[in-house]
Scaffold this active site. Structure first.
Site, PDB file in Angstrom:
ATOM      1  N   ARG A 187      85.193 -20.826  34.653  1.00 56.33           N
ATOM      2  CA  ARG A 187      84.664 -21.960  33.887  1.00 56.33           C
ATOM      3  C   ARG A 187      85.491 -22.241  32.638  1.00 56.33           C
ATOM      4  NH1 ARG A 187      78.127 -22.428  34.842  1.00 56.33           N
ATOM      5  NH2 ARG A 187      78.335 -22.812  37.095  1.00 56.33           N
ATOM      6  N   VAL A 235      80.868 -20.413  41.117  1.00 60.08           N
ATOM      7  CA  VAL A 235      80.372 -19.278  40.329  1.00 60.08           C
ATOM      8  C   VAL A 235      78.959 -19.521  39.797  1.00 60.08           C
ATOM      9  CG1 VAL A 235      82.640 -18.399  39.724  1.00 60.08           C
ATOM     10  CG2 VAL A 235      81.615 -20.179  38.310  1.00 60.08           C
ATOM     11  N   SER A 236      78.292 -20.537  40.333  1.00 60.50           N
ATOM     12  CA  SER A 236      76.893 -20.768  39.952  1.00 60.50           C
ATOM     13  C   SER A 236      76.028 -19.591  40.395  1.00 60.50           C
ATOM     14  CB  SER A 236      76.367 -22.054  40.602  1.00 60.50           C
ATOM     15  OG  SER A 236      77.028 -23.185  40.093  1.00 60.50           O
ATOM     16  N   ASP A 248      83.265   3.711  34.578  1.00 63.09           N
ATOM     17  CA  ASP A 248      83.704   4.995  34.034  1.00 63.09           C
ATOM     18  C   ASP A 248      84.020   4.955  32.540  1.00 63.09           C
ATOM     19  OD1 ASP A 248      83.514   6.052  36.603  1.00 63.09           O
ATOM     20  OD2 ASP A 248      85.613   5.629  37.069  1.00 63.09           O
ATOM     21  N   ARG A 292      76.891   2.135  40.659  1.00 66.80           N
ATOM     22  CA  ARG A 292      77.770   0.962  40.624  1.00 66.80           C
ATOM     23  C   ARG A 292      77.037  -0.343  40.890  1.00 66.80           C
ATOM     24  NH1 ARG A 292      83.161   2.449  43.990  1.00 66.80           N
ATOM     25  NH2 ARG A 292      84.007   4.091  42.631  1.00 66.80           N
ATOM     26  N   ARG A 304      90.791  -0.896  47.933  1.00 68.03           N
ATOM     27  CA  ARG A 304      91.872  -0.050  47.443  1.00 68.03           C
ATOM     28  C   ARG A 304      93.076  -0.274  48.358  1.00 68.03           C
ATOM     29  NH1 ARG A 304      89.700   2.778  43.451  1.00 68.03           N
ATOM     30  NH2 ARG A 304      87.485   3.362  43.559  1.00 68.03           N
ATOM     31  N   ARG A 323      83.237 -15.543  36.559  1.00 72.72           N
ATOM     32  CA  ARG A 323      82.631 -16.795  36.083  1.00 72.72           C
ATOM     33  C   ARG A 323      83.231 -17.211  34.740  1.00 72.72           C
ATOM     34  NH1 ARG A 323      78.287 -17.837  32.627  1.00 72.72           N
ATOM     35  NH2 ARG A 323      77.039 -19.707  33.091  1.00 72.72           N
TER      36      ARG A 323
END
Length: 320
Positions: free
Chosen positions: A26, A58-59, A128, A253, A73, A22
């Protein structure tokens, strides 16, 4: 001149990645740039799976855990021919620069693209806290909150049953998350990869605590150091106290990012755009002494050393 950028998340997910996306999106739109989101990290880049992002994309994302762009990965990205296809896909889309959010493996991919002439900016996204060139990574403090909450709950039941609890915490080969959780959770003992570990020494410390009248205890240990079930069995055998192991796993996570991670991710995302507009490429963003900084990404990976937080360990031991 940069007119369009791409953004991706790579490697293990971390709370705050959406806030970072975001921040990138923006800030870029405010500066008149176009933004393409790349699905599933370097795999999606290789497979040319991208989407145009606007401010509404991204609201309501700043509070969401995980990454809405997805992550994967993709070890095949080490192959230069694979990376050449990725760069061709970027150029075909008219993308001039790339923002990569992830851990050290993600930085390695960004470094390789930089070496091939494509400008990248890396943002440290991992629970991490093992990235060089920054005091803290995006997601660390949310994971810390999750771990401490789990330790608090374990303490309730451990004290009720006069039990010893062994708690395995993520971190790979970095003990920061374990150390911070041990201090904040009031753990009696802490075991981290930066310090030599002996089961016998740990048991002797536990016995010393029992001799002083301690009725229960929490042992925090970083993952990959040993089999925690075997360690718990050994402690129980040597001390005579019921001992149980708990592996917190991937719950660490997830979850809505705490305010600090939202702020850090937003600031870093905006700063990445500032750097690109200033002509920088091949850089990674960090925060040191609460100030945003940037380093050469190749230097950060190959030459910089990450100091062990020995003062945290000293503090934890003083409070046993």
């Amino acid at each position: 001149m940069i007119k369009k950028i791409g953004v991706l998340t790579s490697g293990g997910d971390a709370p705050g990645m959406n806030a970072a996306i975001r921040g990138v999106v923006r800030s870029a739109l405010t500066e008149g740039l176009e933004v393409m989101g790349i699905y599933d990290g370097y795999l999606g880049l290789y497979e040319d799976r991208m989407v145009q992002l606007d401010r509404y994309s991204v609201s309501d994302m700043i509070n969401r855990g995980g990454t809405f762009l997805g992550s994967a990965r993709f070890p095949e990205f080490r192959d230069e021919n694979i990376r050449a296809v990725a760069i061709e896909n970027l150029k075909k889309r008219g993308i001039d620069a790339l923002v990569v959010i992830g851990g050290d493996g993600s930085y390695m991919g960004a470094m390789r693209l930089t070496e091939m002439g494509f400008p990248c900016i890396g943002l440290p996204g991992t629970i991490d806290n093992d990235i060089k060139g920054t005091d803290y990574t995006i997601g660390f403090f949310t994971a810390l909150s999750t771990v401490v909450e789990a330790i608090d709950r374990l303490r309730d039941t451990s004290s009720s049953h006069q039990r010893i609890s062994v708690v395995e915490v993520m971190g790979r080969y970095c003990g920061d998350l374990t150390l911070a959780a041990a201090i904040a959770g009031g753990c009696e003992f802490v075991v981290v990869p930066e310090v030599e570990f002996s089961r016998e020494d740990l048991v002797n410390e536990i016995k010393a605590g029992i001799a002083k009248g301690k009725k229960h205890a929490i042992v925090a240990i970083t993952e990959h150091m040993c089999d925690v079930d075997e360690l718990a069995h050994f402690i129980e055998k040597e001390t005579g106290r019921e001992t149980r192991a708990t592996v917190l796993g991937h719950i660490q996570r997830g979850g809505s990012p705490v305010p600090y991670d939202r702020i850090l991710a937003s600031r870093m995302g905006a700063y990445a755009i500032e750097l690109l507009l200033a002509g920088y490429g091949g850089r990674c963003v960090g925060i040191q002494n609460e100030q945003l900084v940037h380093h050469d990404i190749i230097d950060a990976i190959e030459n910089m050393k990450r100091p062990f937080k020995g003062d945290w360990l000293d503090c934890a031991k003083k409070l046993y």
